[in-house]
Design an enzyme around this catalytic site. Sequence first.
Site, mmCIF file in Angstrom:
data_model
loop_
_atom_site.group_PDB
_atom_site.id
_atom_site.type_symbol
_atom_site.label_atom_id
_atom_site.label_comp_id
_atom_site.label_asym_id
_atom_site.label_seq_id
_atom_site.Cartn_x
_atom_site.Cartn_y
_atom_site.Cartn_z
ATOM 1 N N SER A 233 39.501 35.827 44.716
ATOM 2 C CA SER A 233 40.868 35.377 44.537
ATOM 3 C C SER A 233 41.609 36.308 43.567
ATOM 4 C CB SER A 233 40.865 33.916 44.074
ATOM 5 O OG SER A 233 42.141 33.340 44.187
ATOM 6 N N ASP A 327 41.380 30.770 55.323
ATOM 7 C CA ASP A 327 41.966 30.791 53.979
ATOM 8 C C ASP A 327 43.415 30.310 54.068
ATOM 9 O OD1 ASP A 327 42.958 31.361 51.457
ATOM 10 O OD2 ASP A 327 42.123 33.388 51.371
ATOM 11 N N HIS A 361 39.167 29.525 51.436
ATOM 12 C CA HIS A 361 39.429 30.469 50.347
ATOM 13 C C HIS A 361 38.299 30.509 49.321
ATOM 14 C CE1 HIS A 361 41.975 32.894 47.714
ATOM 15 N NE2 HIS A 361 41.681 32.081 46.710
#
Length: 436
Positions: A233, A327, A361
Amino acid sequence: MFQLTATPTSALSDEPVHIRVTGLPPLQPVTLKASLKDEKGNLYQSKAFYQADEAGELNLQRAPSMGGDYVGLHPMGLFWSLKPERPFGRLLKRDVNSPFLVTLDLYDFVCSQDPAPTLPRASQVVQRWFCRQGMQRVPIREGRVRGTLFLPPGEGPFPGIMDLFGGIGGLIEFRASLLAARGFAVLATAYFAYEDLPTRLEEVDLEYFEETANLLLAHPKVRGPGIGVLSASKGAEIGLAMACFLKQVEAAVLINGPNAVCDFPFKYRGLVMSPSPVFLERMQVHVSGAMRLLHFRGDPREKLNQPSVFPIEKARGQILFVIGEDDQSMNSKAYAEQALEQLKSHGRSNGRMLVYPGAGHILEPPYAPLCYASRFYSVSASASNNHPLSNFPNYSISQPLLWGGEPAAHAAAQEHSWGEIQKFFRQHLTPARSQL
């Protein structure tokens, strides 16, 4: 007499558990439940409905779940399908010196109620560890650097890796500790909202991460000449910047990150890169109430955003993009594709991509439950100031964010990618046999 066994009863959390039941009546429908409480007392639970075979036995390696939180043949389904009792929770191990205790309960009927109306007919407690005996946990507080170094048992030297999480801030150790248990020297790296570091991330100063890399390389149990970076991330944004600008980085794993500067300015030795713009009007509200930011940021391919794109063609080391195709937080697949196209256009071939359909994600090590959506400030209250929307007064940072993922596909992606990540680091951080 019913007997529920789980083998092994104590193991690293990335190792599978073999669950069996004996002594059942032939073809008996049963319910298996799993539960654990995190360090804050938050409860996570799962359940699945099975049927014994004609011998009155149940083996989760051979028997499919008929219903419950998952359906089909999933021997570790009770672990990766754990869900928070309170909505929008994320299961994070904070103290790696103690295990998660997972309680497995057997009921000799289809039990859909929580809590169950009767006591279980058999129970078993399984310990899920994030470190192995003989490992060293070394707090790091040198210069500006804050973190924890995990060293495997033995003399070494070991391949060195920096571990970077995303925008939740603080110091998160469980992934670094688990990776160190597999033979790497791993530095869990804090970069805001921890001790005397800034409480919010107003800019990314790459010199801090360069100092951290040099500190790791200077350790006598870390084998040079370079290091690896494991990042996710916001951490993957930083990991890509490190790969582009720091000669110390020989191998970088980037899990669901961007290929451009996002949210906060980036600086390194006089270079300043501004973030790509954001578009509040592109936010969407999921049926759960979580915010979907998939199209929130600008497209790096647009001319306006080109100054924010990292020069990946300058990367000297190898790069592995790990992508969850579902995601819902950012368009990570498109970002990775753009980065690889950029490499190719410069005649470079030092990047590749693993794409996992149905994965979201937040890709964790194997058997961790899917976090489909969560509130942003899971680790540190001050980290909530780093919310992508914290600078907009009309947005409440208490609103959860949508991460995405389909549970079974996400679980498969976590299991496969964890092995691929280790192979990648061993390949690119281990000297060739002729050099030994």
